[in-house]
Enzyme design. Structure first.
Site, PDB file in Angstrom:
ATOM      1  N   ARG A   1       6.598  15.470   7.886  1.00  0.00           N
ATOM      2  CA  ARG A   1       7.057  16.614   7.981  1.00  0.00           C
ATOM      3  C   ARG A   1       8.608  16.702   8.778  1.00  0.00           C
ATOM      4  NH1 ARG A   1       2.517  17.823   5.741  1.00  0.00           N
ATOM      5  NH2 ARG A   1       4.113  17.984   4.287  1.00  0.00           N
TER       6      ARG A   1
ATOM      7  N   HIS B   1       0.966  -1.182   0.243  1.00  0.00           N
ATOM      8  CA  HIS B   1       0.102  -0.049  -0.069  1.00  0.00           C
ATOM      9  C   HIS B   1       0.988   1.211   0.040  1.00  0.00           C
ATOM     10  CE1 HIS B   1      -4.092   1.517   0.725  1.00  0.00           C
ATOM     11  NE2 HIS B   1      -3.405   2.253   1.243  1.00  0.00           N
TER      12      HIS B   1
ATOM     13  N   SER C   1      11.966  20.813   4.793  1.00  0.00           N
ATOM     14  CA  SER C   1      12.530  19.648   4.948  1.00  0.00           C
ATOM     15  C   SER C   1      13.855  19.303   4.351  1.00  0.00           C
ATOM     16  CB  SER C   1      11.461  18.333   4.368  1.00  0.00           C
ATOM     17  OG  SER C   1      11.124  18.734   3.112  1.00  0.00           O
TER      18      SER C   1
ATOM     19  N   ARG D   1       4.175  27.524  -3.387  1.00  0.00           N
ATOM     20  CA  ARG D   1       4.012  26.789  -2.256  1.00  0.00           C
ATOM     21  C   ARG D   1       4.850  27.673  -1.037  1.00  0.00           C
ATOM     22  NH1 ARG D   1       6.270  21.054  -3.472  1.00  0.00           N
ATOM     23  NH2 ARG D   1       5.747  20.816  -1.226  1.00  0.00           N
TER      24      ARG D   1
HETATM   25 FE   LIG Z   1      -5.381   5.885   4.499  1.00  0.00          FE
END
Ligand SMILES: [Fe+2]
Length: 593
Positions: free
Chosen positions: A427, A10, A539, A458
């Site tokens: 983050r 996933h 980041s 952004r």
């Molecule tokens: Fe999810």
């Protein structure tokens, strides 16, 4: 007792390990294999989790997976039968999922061990229960409303739950194809942001738009009782994975979501990298606006059923920090605990904690107060990496490191700040961060031109000493995981011009000494020099997963035009013969707009 949590096959595959109910280590596979949003089997993350607690897989008592392909099976079958064209796809998907359920074989193969030696008990937990669990069991509360929402997971897009003591009682689910996440993704894709995870970018574009299409967009998704429904005429049929496909090599791909009706109403979809037109900004505006309306409808419905002040929330949509920042204005909830890994990597700790508390009925609770659950590296490892890269570094005492770093930030230089354990979740929160002055008008352009190369619209984010939040922001609910956007007070907007978005907001991280003493002291040192208790925090990466190891940080420092690297106790500047160093001037560099 050892519990290994997994999110596998996933998007944002991950692993986490619990020792006697406490999350000791957690990491997304992308940080280790360097493939963004990797969605295969998290073999490296499993190894790292076991190593972190000095355990072998044969020591593990329970393995919990945040996915249950049998959950909501009747709904899935009904959906497949409603359209015979989907049946073959459905059968294929079931076969694939069955193979993926054999966790024992997958772990045995990944760790090169005989399957028969594995004695753990195996648990599969429905996707959204794992999301809710990841927030509730990490919160300080014994009672809360639980909420999870995303694109899809185990055929559900939204879940409402009552969380009390050890238990999570599901009150309601919104089943596919109805999905607030898919609504958002469809419009992001229509305006040219077609990659998995692009939604956060478009959230930053929304305030550049105006109310031109709100009425039109509102027709796509409408409230229905305590939930909502999509008008499917705007969507291509997406199947039970809601248009998200994980390829055999772990790459996460999105299928086209929007139908011809979108084109008929709004014209040609924008091609990625084409110029952004006013129409695209207006669509982004309408999308965020409608998203919030439906979100608050859901939350207000949930509060009516569970009249608590506390809201525990997760799911990919819970990363919508703009919507999160308005919860206190638009709903009766007064406190939020939003899982720092609100996206699907968080399923690993959710499934593991659910096993500990709900299945095994263990009540000892550990509040997750900070997100520093990843690896850390010894001074000698950092030193070797610096030497191998041919960098001249000075080793500094703690006080000198803070003073010199703060001085560099104050004079407009860009600093790579690599300290302690890596953050869990998307983050960077002061351990794998690039930090800079928040009050220089050109800093956003400097960062983009030299390192980040992000879209012009952004914003960059501020880290603020929690003690000063009320002076700088209009809301004072803490935002320790950078998951709330608040208005910046008018008198402070100039001082924070590099982190003040076009709508005068900032996606802040509130920093306390308790959560991160070194980072807190760095901001304090900057505060003493400049009078501003805030630093710009982005980041530590350049279009790649956030750096994890010292070698990756050093590589990023060397290949970009970062001025300074503060890595562990070592201080490296390009001025010390380590390459080019260009101080940020007060004049904007070549802009991106
Ligand atoms: Fe999810």
């Amino acid at each position: 007792m050892l519990i290994l949590g997994l999110n596998m096959f996933h998007a944002d595959a991950s692993a986490a390990i619990l020792v006697d109910g406490e999350v000791k280590f957690a990491i997304a596979e992308e940080r280790l294999n360097r493939r963004k949003h990797f969605g295969g089997f998290p073999a490296l993350a499993v190894r790292a989790s076991l190593d972190a607690v000095g355990a072998k897989i044969t020591d593990v008592d329970h393995v919990a997976v945040g996915q249950d392909s049998d959950a909501n099976l009747i709904k899935k079958v009904q959906y497949a039968l409603s359209n015979p064209a989907k049946i073959l796809n459905f059968i294929k998907l079931r076969q694939r999922k069955e193979a993926m359920r054999d966790v024992r074989s997958l772990l045995a193969e990944a760790l090169d061990i005989d399957r028969e030696q594995l004695k753990f008990q195996e648990h599969h937990l429905e996707h959204h229960i794992a999301h809710v669990a990841s927030a509730y069991y990490c919160s300080p509360w014994e009672k809360a409303a639980g909420f999870s929402y995303d694109g899809s997971g185990d055929f559900v897009s939204t879940m409402m739950a009552r969380c009390e003591g050890n238990d999570i009682e599901v009150l309601d689910r919104v089943f596919l194809p109805h999905s607030l996440g898919s609504f958002y993704t469809m419009i992001c894709e229509f305006i040219g942001y077609t990659k998995y995870g692009d939604e956060g970018k478009v959230m930053g574009l929304a305030p550049y738009g105006k109310d031109a299409y709100c009425d039109e967009i509102a027709k796509i998704i409408t409230p229905k009782n305590d939930g909502f429904q999509l008008d499917l005429g705007y969507f291509k049929p997406l199947g039970s994975n809601q248009g998200m496909q994980v390829l055999d090599d772990g790459t996460v791909k999105l299928a086209r979501h929007s139908s011809a009706r979108m084109e008929k109403l709004f014209g040609e979809p924008r091609k990625p990298h084409a110029e952004i037109a006013q129409r695209d900004m207006d669509l982004a505006f309408a999308m965020q606006h409608r998203f919030e309306e439906i979100f608050f409808h859901l939350l207000n419905g949930l509060h009516a059923r569970i009249p608590q002040a506390e809201l525990a929330m997760a799911g990919g949509c819970a990363l919508n920090s703009v919507a999160n920042g308005k919860i206190f204005d638009r709903t009766p909830f007064r406190q939020t605990y939003i899982q720092p890994a609100a996206g699907d990597e968080g399923l690993a700790i959710g499934a593991a904690l659910h096993t500990y508390h709900s299945v095994l009925k263990q009540s000892r609770r550990h509040e997750l107060k900070n997100s520093y659950l990843g690896p850390e590296f010894s001074e000698s490892r950092i030193q070797s990496a610096l030497q191998a890269a041919g960098l001249h570094a000075r080793k500094l005492e703690r006080g000198a490191l803070l003073e010199e770093t703060a001085e560099q930030i104050a004079c407009g230089n860009v600093v790579g700040w690599f300290q302690g354990r890596m953050e869990w979740g998307p983050r960077a929160l002061g351990n794998r961060s690039i930090v800079a002055h928040p009050g220089l008008p050109n800093m956003k352009d400097v960062l983009n031109a030299r390192i980040k190369h992000r879209e012009w619209f952004r914003p960059f984010a501020p880290s603020i000493l929690a003690d000063y939040q009320h002076e700088y922001f209009e809301r004072d609910h803490p935002s320790p995981f950078m998951l709330h956007v608040y208005k910046i007070r008018p008198e402070k907007r100039k001082a924070l011009c590099a982190v003040n978005h076009v709508d005068d907001t900032g996606r802040l991280q509130t920093v306390t000494r308790e959560e991160n003493p070194l980072y807190y002291d760095l901001i304090s040192a900057f505060h003493r020099k400049t009078g501003i208790p805030v630093i710009l925090n982005t980041s530590f990466n350049e279009n790649e997963p956030i750096v994890c190891t010292p070698e990756e940080a050093i590589d990023c420092f060397q290949r970009t035009r970062m001025d300074v690297l503060a890595i562990g106790p070592f201080f490296v500047t390009k001025a010390d013969g380590n390459g080019e160093m260009v101080a940020a001037s007060s004049q904007p560099e070549r802009g991106h707009a």
